[in-house]
Structure formats: structure tokens, C-alpha cells
Scaffold this motif. Sequence first.
Motif, PDB file in Angstrom:
ATOM      1  N   GLN A  17       1.574 -24.014   4.957  1.00 50.14           N
ATOM      2  CA  GLN A  17       0.443 -24.692   5.646  1.00 50.14           C
ATOM      3  C   GLN A  17       0.232 -23.709   6.768  1.00 50.14           C
ATOM      4  O   GLN A  17       1.119 -23.048   7.321  1.00 50.14           O
ATOM      5  CB  GLN A  17       1.015 -26.030   6.251  1.00 50.14           C
ATOM      6  N   ASN A  18      -1.091 -23.863   7.138  1.00 47.11           N
ATOM      7  CA  ASN A  18      -1.527 -23.217   8.403  1.00 47.11           C
ATOM      8  C   ASN A  18      -0.469 -23.163   9.906  1.00 47.11           C
ATOM      9  O   ASN A  18      -0.067 -24.680   9.834  1.00 47.11           O
ATOM     10  CB  ASN A  18      -3.088 -23.320   8.859  1.00 47.11           C
ATOM     11  N   ASP A  45      -5.504 -23.266  19.289  1.00 44.00           N
ATOM     12  CA  ASP A  45      -6.537 -23.944  18.369  1.00 44.00           C
ATOM     13  C   ASP A  45      -5.558 -24.807  17.512  1.00 44.00           C
ATOM     14  O   ASP A  45      -4.841 -24.741  16.582  1.00 44.00           O
ATOM     15  CB  ASP A  45      -7.200 -22.737  17.334  1.00 44.00           C
ATOM     16  N   SER A  93      -7.302 -27.397  15.160  1.00 44.80           N
ATOM     17  CA  SER A  93      -8.354 -27.797  14.454  1.00 44.80           C
ATOM     18  C   SER A  93      -7.520 -27.913  13.119  1.00 44.80           C
ATOM     19  O   SER A  93      -8.145 -28.915  12.381  1.00 44.80           O
ATOM     20  CB  SER A  93      -9.586 -26.956  14.217  1.00 44.80           C
ATOM     21  N   ASP A  94      -6.711 -27.170  12.711  1.00 47.26           N
ATOM     22  CA  ASP A  94      -6.012 -27.532  11.462  1.00 47.26           C
ATOM     23  C   ASP A  94      -5.012 -28.794  11.430  1.00 47.26           C
ATOM     24  O   ASP A  94      -4.516 -29.042  10.206  1.00 47.26           O
ATOM     25  CB  ASP A  94      -5.324 -26.445  10.873  1.00 47.26           C
ATOM     26  N   THR A 119      -1.800 -28.918   7.106  1.00 45.29           N
ATOM     27  CA  THR A 119      -2.724 -28.252   8.215  1.00 45.29           C
ATOM     28  C   THR A 119      -3.688 -27.311   7.141  1.00 45.29           C
ATOM     29  O   THR A 119      -4.470 -26.534   7.734  1.00 45.29           O
ATOM     30  CB  THR A 119      -2.142 -27.311   9.189  1.00 45.29           C
ATOM     31  N   GLY A 120      -3.528 -27.340   5.801  1.00 43.20           N
ATOM     32  CA  GLY A 120      -4.257 -26.683   4.841  1.00 43.20           C
ATOM     33  C   GLY A 120      -3.396 -25.340   4.399  1.00 43.20           C
ATOM     34  O   GLY A 120      -2.813 -24.789   5.196  1.00 43.20           O
ATOM     35  N   ASP A 121      -3.730 -25.001   3.270  1.00 41.55           N
ATOM     36  CA  ASP A 121      -3.000 -23.879   2.739  1.00 41.55           C
ATOM     37  C   ASP A 121      -3.009 -22.565   3.294  1.00 41.55           C
ATOM     38  O   ASP A 121      -4.295 -22.063   3.854  1.00 41.55           O
ATOM     39  CB  ASP A 121      -3.290 -23.642   1.140  1.00 41.55           C
ATOM     40  N   ASN A 122      -2.059 -21.843   3.638  1.00 44.13           N
ATOM     41  CA  ASN A 122      -2.078 -20.607   4.320  1.00 44.13           C
ATOM     42  C   ASN A 122      -1.698 -19.727   3.224  1.00 44.13           C
ATOM     43  O   ASN A 122      -0.696 -19.525   2.941  1.00 44.13           O
ATOM     44  CB  ASN A 122      -0.869 -20.577   5.598  1.00 44.13           C
ATOM     45  N   THR A 125     -12.616 -23.343   1.017  1.00 44.85           N
ATOM     46  CA  THR A 125     -11.221 -23.644   0.668  1.00 44.85           C
ATOM     47  C   THR A 125     -11.046 -24.716  -0.182  1.00 44.85           C
ATOM     48  O   THR A 125     -10.064 -24.840  -0.934  1.00 44.85           O
ATOM     49  CB  THR A 125     -10.414 -23.625   1.672  1.00 44.85           C
ATOM     50  N   THR A 128     -17.328 -26.554   2.566  1.00 43.34           N
ATOM     51  CA  THR A 128     -17.629 -25.261   3.772  1.00 43.34           C
ATOM     52  C   THR A 128     -18.399 -24.140   3.109  1.00 43.34           C
ATOM     53  O   THR A 128     -18.025 -24.096   1.923  1.00 43.34           O
ATOM     54  CB  THR A 128     -16.170 -24.876   4.357  1.00 43.34           C
TER      55      THR A 128
END
Length: 704
Positions: free
Chosen positions: A95-96, A115, A117-118, A182-185, A533, A570
Motif C-alpha cells: 500500500q501507499n 499528505d 489523502s490516501d 491506502t491504495g496499491d503502491n 487506478t 480518475t
Amino acid sequence: MQLIPINDVGKVGIIRDTPPYQLPPNVWSNGNNVRFLDNGVKKCAGYEEVFATLPFGPYQIFPFLDNGGTYYWLAFGLNNAAVWTGSAWVDITRQNTGALSGTINNSVTTITLADASDFPSSGTIAMGTKAITDGASNGYEIVTYSGKSTNDLTGCTRATSSTTAAEHTTAYPVVPVGTTATGDNLYSATSTENWRVTILNGMLVATNGYDVPQMWPLASGVPSTTIPLRGLQNWGSKTDSGSTDYCKSISAFRTFLVGLNWQVGGTEYPNLVKWSTEASALSPPNSWDETDATLDAGEYQLTDTPGKIIDGLPYGDSFLIYKEDSIYIMNYVGTPYIFSFKLLSPTIGLLAKNAVAEFEGGHFFVGNSDCYVTNGQQVTALLPNKLRREMFSDLNGDNYQKVFVAADYGRNEMLACYPAGISSIPNKAIIWNWKDNTFSIRSIPELYDINSGIAAITTGTTWNDHTEAWNAGAGIWGTGNYDNVLKNMVFAKPDYKADISGATAADPVVITSGVHGLSDSDLVSISGVVGMTEINAQTYYAKVTGYSTTTFALYSNSALSATVDGSGYTAYSSGGKIDMPKLYRDNRGNQEDGTDMTAYIERTGYDLGDPSSQKFVSAVWPKLEVTGNNTINVYVGSQMSTEDGVAWEGPYLFNPNSQSKVSCRVTGKFFGVKFESTSDIDWKLHGVEFEIAPRGRRGSRSYG
């Protein structure tokens, strides 16, 4: 008429580098999709798709039995990772991460990120490293938070999970842990470097050479499919994220992790070996700090030979390190040096990462000009005068880094897989049986990896599922219910189609790419997209009708009646690729995923006892078994001189259930025979006899 028998036909295998007329009678001069079993020649088994709907192209496939007895398969792509749950794939890509905006003390309950946001509105984060004493600045700490306001994580509970509260300095990485998403990194792996996966004390660790090594975190000693991979804890100077230290390969040895061929702070050290401190059971190492004299972590540069380190693998009490031009042995000696290093070979090295595998006799590996075995004492070449020229003259030199080795422990075989001819992806394998020392050749379906593990058959496995007579089936002999608990090879095929250059935030989403070659209802995966994404690590059905060779629309069903609505997605920014990923289980059926396989074994250059005289062959008598009431093709060839081409007669259809010989009328001084199948059958050849009559000594080579 005289019968000339050819026996022990499975004793040696295929030899391509020696002229056929110089070979012993029981050696074969050509073949494909066959193996040598119980002193006979057997058609290779087929393969079928398993673990369908992987959402990205697989470049590495790895079986993992956890400490609780649960069996997993993990797939690693260029950008993502996923685990098979037994019924579906679950994305476990890292994750991010975030970074601290300012230094925090050991008691604040609001943590501000540069930041946030994620980050979700509540969750769990980690900061610091166990390489630093608990309680000191940037010591390892896990924190839960219950709220978020812009970039502030609020309601923080410090020092959870038996960690100690510590001060953390500005810009220090903040890592989501557990189920905090937090979203895929996305990863930065390449098809030439690929991944290297290892197991340390029950914990899975993987590296691709371009990202911080990844671990699959354990909770109460076992992983969870709901918890993604994360950077290897205590890696480098900045915990598991934010580090600029990478290694090309990583392996567990004893209770250490050994990293090979490093980049440290942006500088490459291709000869560097670094090892961690010893790790406790079910835990990552606490430190890699070689400068701390109180720790057993360390490093050593292998500079006696100039080549860079390619890979390494344990064997018994030693660890063998393979450079591109040499081999070293690493042995544990204890404090103060921890490990010793000795040069095993100054001239023989490894061709590519993952081109080495262990078996009971040592390591099998592919070098720059041969396949070798080593037991840690000596290195022995296997292919001279056999298949060396066949393999290395056919290997696509522009793609040599994709060569890999797979061990089939159920059959005592090693597969040296390589891109042959114009193929840029491994499509051919030399098979070496380490028990019988036989060699054969097999086609493979453009693979990046093969691994051995349990891939259960879910249909057609019980006695009641088979209604045909014993001798009528077309399946492979010897398969049964127990096959579900045996290790079989699993093939990983990304099947890359094109790079993406655009995606519309519309209904349906329309993809723009290079020439894709897709058809309506093809199942595709998309990965690596920046911006949009939402479409990453997913599978879709393509609609090509009404579009073009470089565009297609995304649908969620094969009937193409349900569009993928991207109106709220997005905006597309850049990147991405299209694959049609496949995972196959070997040793299943006789076909290549539903397509008939061509398998053959051939021998030419037989002089049948007298190379100077003409003979007349009136029949060949195959000692052959075949599944069902089926036939195979038999060819009989002849030459008047070893310099002539072979004149083949046939094919003659041969059914061993109703025939005992193949009648023919062939005259020459040298003869050949070829057995071939092109249908959904299995067969095994035990020997052959030639029925001959002399024709005198007339005829010889022609002179132009």
C-alpha cells in the motif's frame, strides 16, 4: 529376413550434437515433447489452466505452506502481487505510504503527515525500525488512529502491539499495516530481472531488485489474505519504506537473510554480499547494520573475480553465490567474522537470476555455455557432445536474462527453460533426469516461471467420474485421487498484448493501446495504469467489434452485455499494459490447454550392423503402448550415405492393439525411424526391431 532389435531405448535420451551415425543404437537423434521413463520413451503429459482470472500477468508463481498448515499460491507481476484463496485471487500489493510533516514526540495523539489523502478515516500505522533501541528516536512503534482531518491522523493510541512509544523525526516514513488500505503502491519489477522469493523462519520474503524487499506480515504466526505485502521491516536506515537500498536477489540461509548485488543510496555495488542479524521464528531480522559490532549483521565484497553477482542459493550447510563468471561458497563460522568465503570456480558462472535450482545431489544451473551441476566441491558440465550446441545455438541471445530453471521433484527432472529462435520469452526446455542421467526436449508455452507445488484437480478425479472401459480412456496412466496431494509443476504465462496509451472515463471505458490482437470476449487483465487506478489489477472482457486494432471497450461479462462504467473514475494519466494471463498445471491430460500436442522421437543414421552394404527393410516392429484404441504415426527413412538427406516414407498408422508391425519397402545403407502423435493420446515406446534383408554392396556416395 533378419530382425535387428533396438533395446534400452530410454537409457540415454536425445543427443543432437553428435552425428547420428556415430551414436549407439539406443540413443535418439531428435525429438520433442517426450521424456525418458523406466527405460522407455514416453510422451510428455499435457497441461490445463488452473487458478483462472489472475488480474495481472504472472512473472513469478510461488507455493507457500504457512505455519498453520494453510497452503497458498502467490503470483508476482511487474506491478502487483496476489494470493489464491482456493477460489479467487486477492490483491496483496503493498500500500501507499506517507511521511511525517515535522518531528513528533512520544506522547502526541495527533500525527500530521505531509499528505494523508490516501489514508482512510481510521486505521493502523507503523513508524521507525527495530534496528534502533525501543524508546530511542525512530524506534519501531505501531500506532492506531480513530479519525482524520485533512493531513492529521487524530485519536492516536501510541505504542500498540507491544511496541514502545518513541520520538519520530520529520519526513520519516509512515507505513499502513494490517488491513489499513491506502491504495496499491505499484512495483517496478522488470521482465528481465523478475522476482526472487524465499521463506525465512515461516515468513515469505520477495525482492525484484528495484523495490524494497517485500514481506507478507504474520499475525499469530500466520499470514492473512486480507493483509497485503509490505516492505521488509527494519530494512536499511528508514524502516521498510523510504529506503533507497535494494538488492537484486535475496535468500534465507540458516536464520539469516542474505542480500546479493546491492544498490545503496543510489550507488551500485554489484559484488556486495550483505547479511542480516539472525531472525527469531516467524519474525523478520531486527537489523542489517554491519557497522554495529554488537550485531552479527555484516557485508563482504567478492572482488577476486570481476563479474557481478547474479544469484545465490543454499545447499546443505553452505550458501553458493553465483556471479556471471565465477562461483563462491559462503559458510557460517560464527563470531567475529560470522561467514567465510571461498572461491569454488573462477571461470564458471550463472547465466541469469532464477537459473539455478536445488536437488538431492546439489545445484543444477545454466551457465554461459552449458548446463552444470555442483555439489559444493566440484562443478560438472552436463551437455558436451549431447545438447550443448542444440541449446546455446538456438538460445535468443538478446533475451538470455529470461532463462530460468525449474525442478520437477516428482519426476526427478530439471527443466532448463530458454527463449529459442526468434522468441523473446522462454518457449523451450532441455529436460535432465538426475536419477537416470537422460536428456530430452520439450516445448513450453512462453513462460516466465515454473514452480512445483500442490494444484488440486477439482473435476474428473474419482473412480465414478470415469465410465469408459479400462483400455478405452485417453487420459494419462497413473493419475488418480492421490494426484491432488502430489506436487505438480505450475506454469506462469503473462501473455503480454500491448502497452496502454489512453483510457476514457466514460461508459464503457475504452482503452487505447498498441496493436493488441484481441477478439471479442477475450479475458484480459490491466495493470500499471497511473491516474485511472480503478482499472488496475482487474480482469475484463474485451469488445473489439466497432473499435479498432488499437482500441477496445471493457465489459464485465463474456456476453458483452454489461459495460464497465468509468464515468466516475480518475482521469487516465499514463502507463499500463494489457495481458491475457494464464496459469497452467502440468501433468493433466494429453493436450496443451485444449490443443492437441505434437510429440515425436526420432533416430537416423542406423547402419543395422554394416555401414558399407545396402539393406532392404521390409518392416519395423514397435514395442509400443498407447491409450485407448488409438494410432500413432510411424515413419521409416533411408540414406545411401551419411552426407545425404534422409528420405522418409510414411506416415504409416500403427495401432499396437491390432497390429504387431509396420510393413514398408525401404532400401539404403543407413536407416531412420520416427514415432509421432498429433492427437489427444498418451503413449510409451519400449523398443523397436527392424526386419531386414541384405542387398549387397552396390552404390555409394555420389560425386558431383
